[in-house]
Write a protein that holds these residues in place. Sequence first.
Motif, PDB file in Angstrom:
ATOM      1  N   ALA A 151      29.517  15.453 -27.072  1.00 14.43           N
ATOM      2  CA  ALA A 151      28.600  15.723 -28.179  1.00 14.43           C
ATOM      3  C   ALA A 151      29.330  16.307 -29.379  1.00 14.43           C
ATOM      4  N   VAL A 152      30.336  17.171 -29.135  1.00 15.95           N
ATOM      5  CA  VAL A 152      31.024  17.803 -30.262  1.00 15.95           C
ATOM      6  C   VAL A 152      31.721  16.759 -31.119  1.00 15.95           C
ATOM      7  N   THR A 153      32.362  15.791 -30.468  1.00  9.55           N
ATOM      8  CA  THR A 153      33.052  14.762 -31.235  1.00  9.55           C
ATOM      9  C   THR A 153      32.050  13.905 -31.999  1.00  9.55           C
ATOM     10  N   GLN A 154      30.869  13.786 -31.428  1.00  7.17           N
ATOM     11  CA  GLN A 154      29.822  13.032 -32.139  1.00  7.17           C
ATOM     12  C   GLN A 154      29.459  13.714 -33.447  1.00  7.17           C
ATOM     13  N   ILE A 194      21.232  22.822 -35.983  1.00 10.68           N
ATOM     14  CA  ILE A 194      20.394  22.172 -34.971  1.00 10.68           C
ATOM     15  C   ILE A 194      21.252  21.603 -33.860  1.00 10.68           C
ATOM     16  N   PHE A 195      22.387  20.970 -34.281  1.00  8.59           N
ATOM     17  CA  PHE A 195      23.315  20.449 -33.280  1.00  8.59           C
ATOM     18  C   PHE A 195      23.755  21.557 -32.347  1.00  8.59           C
ATOM     19  N   GLY A 196      24.058  22.726 -32.957  1.00  7.15           N
ATOM     20  CA  GLY A 196      24.511  23.856 -32.150  1.00  7.15           C
ATOM     21  C   GLY A 196      23.481  24.230 -31.113  1.00  7.15           C
ATOM     22  N   ILE A 197      22.224  24.328 -31.551  1.00  4.89           N
ATOM     23  CA  ILE A 197      21.163  24.706 -30.616  1.00  4.89           C
ATOM     24  C   ILE A 197      21.022  23.646 -29.527  1.00  4.89           C
ATOM     25  N   PHE A 198      21.128  22.389 -29.967  1.00  6.81           N
ATOM     26  CA  PHE A 198      21.043  21.295 -28.999  1.00  6.81           C
ATOM     27  C   PHE A 198      22.123  21.398 -27.933  1.00  6.81           C
ATOM     28  N   PHE A 199      23.330  21.715 -28.404  1.00  5.15           N
ATOM     29  CA  PHE A 199      24.432  21.814 -27.453  1.00  5.15           C
ATOM     30  C   PHE A 199      24.079  22.799 -26.358  1.00  5.15           C
ATOM     31  N   GLN A 201      21.204  23.752 -25.434  1.00  9.56           N
ATOM     32  CA  GLN A 201      20.131  23.208 -24.603  1.00  9.56           C
ATOM     33  C   GLN A 201      20.678  22.177 -23.603  1.00  9.56           C
ATOM     34  N   ILE A 202      21.470  21.250 -24.161  1.00  9.00           N
ATOM     35  CA  ILE A 202      21.997  20.201 -23.291  1.00  9.00           C
ATOM     36  C   ILE A 202      22.798  20.819 -22.166  1.00  9.00           C
ATOM     37  N   ARG A 203      23.580  21.850 -22.547  1.00 12.46           N
ATOM     38  CA  ARG A 203      24.452  22.410 -21.531  1.00 12.46           C
ATOM     39  C   ARG A 203      23.652  23.121 -20.463  1.00 12.46           C
ATOM     40  N   THR A 204      22.629  23.868 -20.891  1.00 14.13           N
ATOM     41  CA  THR A 204      21.857  24.566 -19.871  1.00 14.13           C
ATOM     42  C   THR A 204      21.117  23.576 -18.979  1.00 14.13           C
ATOM     43  N   THR A 205      20.737  22.423 -19.543  1.00 11.07           N
ATOM     44  CA  THR A 205      20.016  21.456 -18.717  1.00 11.07           C
ATOM     45  C   THR A 205      20.937  20.745 -17.745  1.00 11.07           C
ATOM     46  N   MET A 214      22.789  12.223 -20.497  1.00  7.13           N
ATOM     47  CA  MET A 214      21.508  11.920 -21.130  1.00  7.13           C
ATOM     48  C   MET A 214      20.883  10.660 -20.564  1.00  7.13           C
ATOM     49  N   GLU A 215      21.742   9.826 -19.958  1.00  2.00           N
ATOM     50  CA  GLU A 215      21.202   8.598 -19.382  1.00  2.00           C
ATOM     51  C   GLU A 215      20.180   8.894 -18.299  1.00  2.00           C
ATOM     52  N   LYS A 216      20.305  10.114 -17.716  1.00  2.00           N
ATOM     53  CA  LYS A 216      19.366  10.452 -16.655  1.00  2.00           C
ATOM     54  C   LYS A 216      17.958  10.671 -17.173  1.00  2.00           C
ATOM     55  N   LEU A 217      17.815  10.798 -18.496  1.00  2.00           N
ATOM     56  CA  LEU A 217      16.511  11.124 -19.050  1.00  2.00           C
ATOM     57  C   LEU A 217      15.533   9.961 -18.996  1.00  2.00           C
ATOM     58  N   LYS A 218      16.059   8.779 -18.749  1.00  2.00           N
ATOM     59  CA  LYS A 218      15.134   7.646 -18.754  1.00  2.00           C
ATOM     60  C   LYS A 218      14.315   7.619 -17.458  1.00  2.00           C
ATOM     61  N   GLU A 219      13.223   6.864 -17.508  1.00  2.00           N
ATOM     62  CA  GLU A 219      12.374   6.781 -16.323  1.00  2.00           C
ATOM     63  C   GLU A 219      13.057   5.994 -15.224  1.00  2.00           C
TER      64      GLU A 219
END
Lengths: 221, 315, 681
Positions: A151-154, A194-199, A201-205, A214-219
């Motif tokens: 994500a950081v490189t993104q 926002i990216f920072g907050i997302f990071f 979030q993503i990490r805690t999840t 993130m691919e796991k998020l799909k149904e």
Amino acid sequence: MNVNIAAQINSVLAALILLTAFGLLVQRRIYGLLHIFAWQGLFLSISTAIVGYTAGLHHLYISAILTLTLKVFALPYILYVLIHRLKIHKEVEDMVNIPTTMLIGIALVIFSYHLTAPIRELSTLVTRSTLAVALATVMLGLLMMITRKKAVTQIIGFLALENGLFFAATSATYGMPLVVELGVALDILIAAFIFGIFFFQIRTTFDSLDLKEMEKLKEED
Amino acid sequence: MMKAYPLLIEGLQVIIVLLGAPLMVGWVRMLKCWLQGRQSAGPFQPYRDISKLLIKDIVLAENASWIFRFAPYAVFGATLMAGSIIPIISVDLPLTATADIIALVALFAIARFFTALAGMDIGTAFGGMGSSREMMVASLAEPAMLMSVFTVSLVSHSTSLSHMAHTVMEGTLMLRPSLAFALMAFVLIAIAETGRIPVDNPATHLELTMIHEAMVLEYSGRHLALIEWAGMMKLFLFSSLGIALFFPWGIAVADEAMMLPVALIALVAKLALVGLLIVLIETRLAKMRIFRVTEFLGSAFLLATLGMLSYFMLE
Amino acid sequence: MTLLPLGPVFLSILLFLFTAAITPLFAGRPHALVRVSFLLSAAASLMALAGGFFAVSNGAVDTMTLPIGLPDLPFYLRVDVLSGFFVTVVSLLGLFVSIYSIGYVKGFIGQRPVSTLVVFYCLFMAGMLMVLISDDAYSFMVSWELMAASSYFLVVFEDEHASNRRAAFIYLLIAHIGAVLILLSFGVIAGFASGFESFNGYTFSAMRSSTITPAWASVAFLLAFFGFAAKAGMMPLHVWLPEAHPVAPSNVSALMSGVMLKTAIYGIMRVTFDILHISSWWWGGLVLVLGLVSAVMGILSALMQVDLKRLLAYSSVENIGIILVCLGLAMIFASFNMSVLAALALVAGLYHVLNHAMFKGLLFMGAGAVLHSTHERNMENMGGLIHRMKWTAPMFLVGCLSIAALPPFNGFISEWLIFQTFLLSPVLPSPVLNLLIPLGAALLALTAALAARCFVKAYGVVFLGHWRGAHQHGVHEAGLSMRAGMLLAAVSCLLLGVLPSFVIRWLDVIPQTLVGGTISLSAHEFGWLWLTPVSAGRASYSAPIVFLGILLVVAVVYMIFHARKTSIRRAPVWDCGFGKLTNRMQYNSTSFAMPLRRIFGFLFGIKEVARAAGDPALSPMFMDRYIYHLKMRDRIWYGLYKPVSDASFWFARRVGRLQHGRIQIYLLYSFLTLIVLLVFA
């Protein structure tokens, strides 16, 4: 300083911006990426100031100073802190190997040169030749976002893309109106937060910043 | 007198190449010692090494063929031929027209070809490993080299070395990003071609990292002396090629004998600086893994291509 | 005295046919047969050589009409500078190979029917020469088929292996697909030349004067280009080449790789530059791109090979690619009316045609000599031949140096001319081409460097080091005539490399006829010593001075350092204190190519498995044996050809369902057909 020399310096800066755009693609270390990004911001801000000087447009000085503070100091610092806090792995992980990315990058530069050819013929500005570089920087930023895993490189890719847009604006039309520019600058800053907050979030999840998670998020089917 | 002048100057250049190359290597080694806090043997140690090797007896491997014995002479001959072509002290050497920069690259390729063959000749694992790696590095360096040459020739509209030097010397001072890119690419290629850190380490005999040394491991006596000497000349020549292409100011023009001392002083000063640069790079960087060389030379190719692109796009 | 060039060439063809015809007279006397027939072919080649040489140097056009063939459709024969040049190339290598064959074919006596080889060899040579001098589509196709069929029989000469028969079949198949495309292309052009009702359009002279609409010209060009390219071995139509060339006898491989591929190049040049005239630059762009793909992929595939003759065959794909690159550049320049640059590109291409014939012929002859004495094609089992084959080794080295484009040999001259052409491309008025063509130059530089690497490998593994195989029996030097053939080719490699200005002055008339430009005036500003294709300021190269310079320096250094009294002691190689070094510890072909598999492996389907065998409990670190498997799949074969062949088999099976074996059903088919015809007629 006459216009000719200014145009020459501007070309050199454009070349340097292109170089840093490729540097972002080639660099393997995340801190290295931040340094290169800061350099790109620096070249961009100098270029903006020079365009402002030669065209006599003083609001460009303000954009130059904004670029300098935001992209050379503030954003790299924020990202540095983020990386430090999140203890992100120091190596960039790529999906496409680096030499291939470079070759694609070269193809993109040629493509953008081809695309901007009609504009170059119409435009009369001294900076018109740098438009192809600006477009190439945008594309290279996008390429970086596509080919990197973390994500950081993104976000660095995204910011480089924005640099390219900004450069396009100064080189094609001597910059956007000041209000727009201020707004964009603010947007970038907010985006970074926002990216920072997302990071976080993503990490805690997922316990990771790998976007593959993130691919796991799909149904499930 | 006027007739003999070009011949004299050509002879002078050959002597400078022959004698200057060990001195430059000695200078680099000395600087490196200083920078790393060691005591140096002085800048003249390479001369002593070469003369010692020249008087020593030769030990040949049992199955060494004539290729192995011929290779040092071919390497030395091709390198010295290259040395008589590059405009080092004067732009208008009589022999510069015999070969342009593409032929010059090919002369170095002859030397490499024979060294690689000699590496394969004994039939040890080291020799083959060295040859294989050397040819890999060379095959990756070649496109970058050509691209760099292409960029410089775009500016000078020529591939003849003296013309290229003339153009840069006499052209109006202009900021050319293309030349800057070409120079950066050239530096990377020169590092790879002359086998310096971070691509190859000329001082190592560790099997995992050797490239050039692995090929010449079985040489001894005067054969080794010739190969080492040619290696030193190669470093010297790549440095002076870079100088002639990108910083030719100070090299003597046409038949002015008065210019020669100035040219010599400029040459010594520039080469000393190049030596310093090499030492700084080598002290700062560690040798890279062999397959990282792909990326290293890929960057050289990228830089050279950017030079070509920026010539068309920005100049 | 003006010497009419067609006469000698025609006589030479007759002599080849005569040689083929008298073969039965020597039944039971194979030694005499080999000696007489190959001496006669050498004489015939010499005759054709004279004709071709004078055709180019006089710049004359000579025509002849033969009243054979179908009524009212006579054979038209014509020699002009272009065909003269190719006749020279074919017959020069033909001469060397014929001399070589005297010794080489002797090796087959007692094992195989030598007379078949002799007959088809002569027919093959005659076919190639006839292709070059035909001046109408009809005789061209007949000669083309003669060439293809006779070479098919030469490929299956050693027909005991199924793989050889398969290779020959693929060769014949692709040759015929190519021939169909060529025929269609001639049909399109002839249609415009005389309308579809008359047959007069089948001569090349009628085609030349026809006016074709640009769209149909492009169609004709594409058909002819792909048709000829299939024969030339261009990627991706090359699959037959690495199969067929290695299995043919080596003298035939030399001819196939060295000159038969060039007849396809001749066809492309004849159709595009002479008959159609170039109308748009994308023709050249297509040729350039496919040429670059062939060059890079060809040499990469060559590097991966362990079979010496396959390696050489793939390297032919590479060289054909380089020639196509020159043609492509010439077409691009010609389409922008830059005749001088187009001439430079053409000269580079033609020079490379000549060079490739010489060094590839030499290398195949050398490979033949190696094969002849070791009975081994796998390089992994060779090594150290330089000690046994004292003559072949240096001559093979000359071939390697030439093909690796190292001065002072001939490969470098054409390489240098091509790079000069590339470096002049920025004058093109199209910005995108300006940016893209330099990348092509970089790819070509990569190809050249990889070629050097490939031939370091080939020479190093075959001739240097120790013998790698199990046992080495009866390895001996090649016979006198074989050495003579190789020596002649090696000497021409050197001469073509040292005296390029004479050759360029000789062949400069060809670009003048084809594209209306010439480089000779600027090339000889400073006499024969110098090669200055555009101007002295642009670039210059003096092959003689470089050659003499290197020779002088090497000689002086040798005198100074070698004349001294130092003793030379032979000693075993230091083995680092471990056990004795064995010949299995050497780098071999596979290990030499390993870095390349790492870097460019993604272009091939590579599967590598390495595992240790032995008892891990005994010594976990040092296993008894290591087993290494390497499998390489040709992606082009599996991606492009396999689906097509599968589909055609599938279709054939579907169609096969019509077959029931019952007579009533067949009668029903006929009846239904009759009804349908009656309804629609």
